[in-house]
Design an enzyme around this catalytic site. Sequence first.
Site, PDB file in Angstrom:
ATOM      1  N   CYS A   1     -45.682  66.418  -0.671  1.00  0.00           N
ATOM      2  CA  CYS A   1     -45.989  65.377  -1.636  1.00  0.00           C
ATOM      3  C   CYS A   1     -45.235  64.083  -1.312  1.00  0.00           C
ATOM      4  O   CYS A   1     -45.449  63.487  -0.262  1.00  0.00           O
ATOM      5  CB  CYS A   1     -45.703  65.890  -3.045  1.00  0.00           C
ATOM      6  SG  CYS A   1     -46.517  64.987  -4.359  1.00  0.00           S
ATOM      7  N   HIS A   2     -44.325  63.636  -2.190  1.00  0.00           N
ATOM      8  CA  HIS A   2     -43.560  62.410  -1.985  1.00  0.00           C
ATOM      9  C   HIS A   2     -42.272  62.632  -1.178  1.00  0.00           C
ATOM     10  O   HIS A   2     -41.571  61.677  -0.868  1.00  0.00           O
ATOM     11  CB  HIS A   2     -43.187  61.779  -3.339  1.00  0.00           C
ATOM     12  CG  HIS A   2     -44.338  61.166  -4.061  1.00  0.00           C
ATOM     13  ND1 HIS A   2     -45.249  61.911  -4.766  1.00  0.00           N
ATOM     14  CD2 HIS A   2     -44.722  59.869  -4.184  1.00  0.00           C
ATOM     15  CE1 HIS A   2     -46.147  61.107  -5.301  1.00  0.00           C
ATOM     16  NE2 HIS A   2     -45.855  59.859  -4.966  1.00  0.00           N
ATOM     17  N   ALA A   3     -41.961  63.880  -0.834  1.00  0.00           N
ATOM     18  CA  ALA A   3     -40.710  64.199  -0.131  1.00  0.00           C
ATOM     19  C   ALA A   3     -40.507  63.420   1.173  1.00  0.00           C
ATOM     20  O   ALA A   3     -39.368  63.133   1.529  1.00  0.00           O
ATOM     21  CB  ALA A   3     -40.605  65.700   0.118  1.00  0.00           C
TER      22      ALA A   3
END
Length: 183
Positions: free
Chosen positions: A106-108
């Site tokens: 995801c946004h990692a």
Amino acid sequence: MRIAFLTAPEGVEQVELTEPWQAAKDAGHEPVLVSTQSGEIQGFDHLDKADTFPVDEVVGSASADSFGGLVLPGGVANPDFLRTDEKAVAFVKDFFTQGRPVAAICHAPWTLIEADVVRGRTMTSWPSLRTDLRNAGATWVDEQVKVCDAGDNTLITSRKPDDLKAFCATYLAEFAKAGGQEG
């Protein structure tokens, strides 16, 4: 294998922590929750507070040497906080320097961008990170899960919670291949 799960004290997308964590346990591994502060972290279900989880190790005293791999759950606030913490960024970078596998969802990848470890890599993420990743030198693809071996370590990335089944199966298989590296 001991697997580090790095999260900020707040903002982790809970399902992106709990499903990969359970998958690691089910496969016989030891998941370890690492954060920037001791105590507990607060999980979120999108923007709503969910459960809390006890921190096992603090990033300032944790070392990549003692883990076979690293999982970076997403959530918008989680990696945004981590990328501003020098010790968290250094911890992430150490996995790449030591050639240990890293999985991010995801946004990692924002934390990976800050660690300057995406240049020359092919990866996926939540779609809004596409430009950030390209600007940092990565090739972005819209795929459920992407494995990239074009560096010193294996990097596994996925886009979103809907990809978790494929993400978990892939990261576990890739971590197993890297096997005997933990200290």
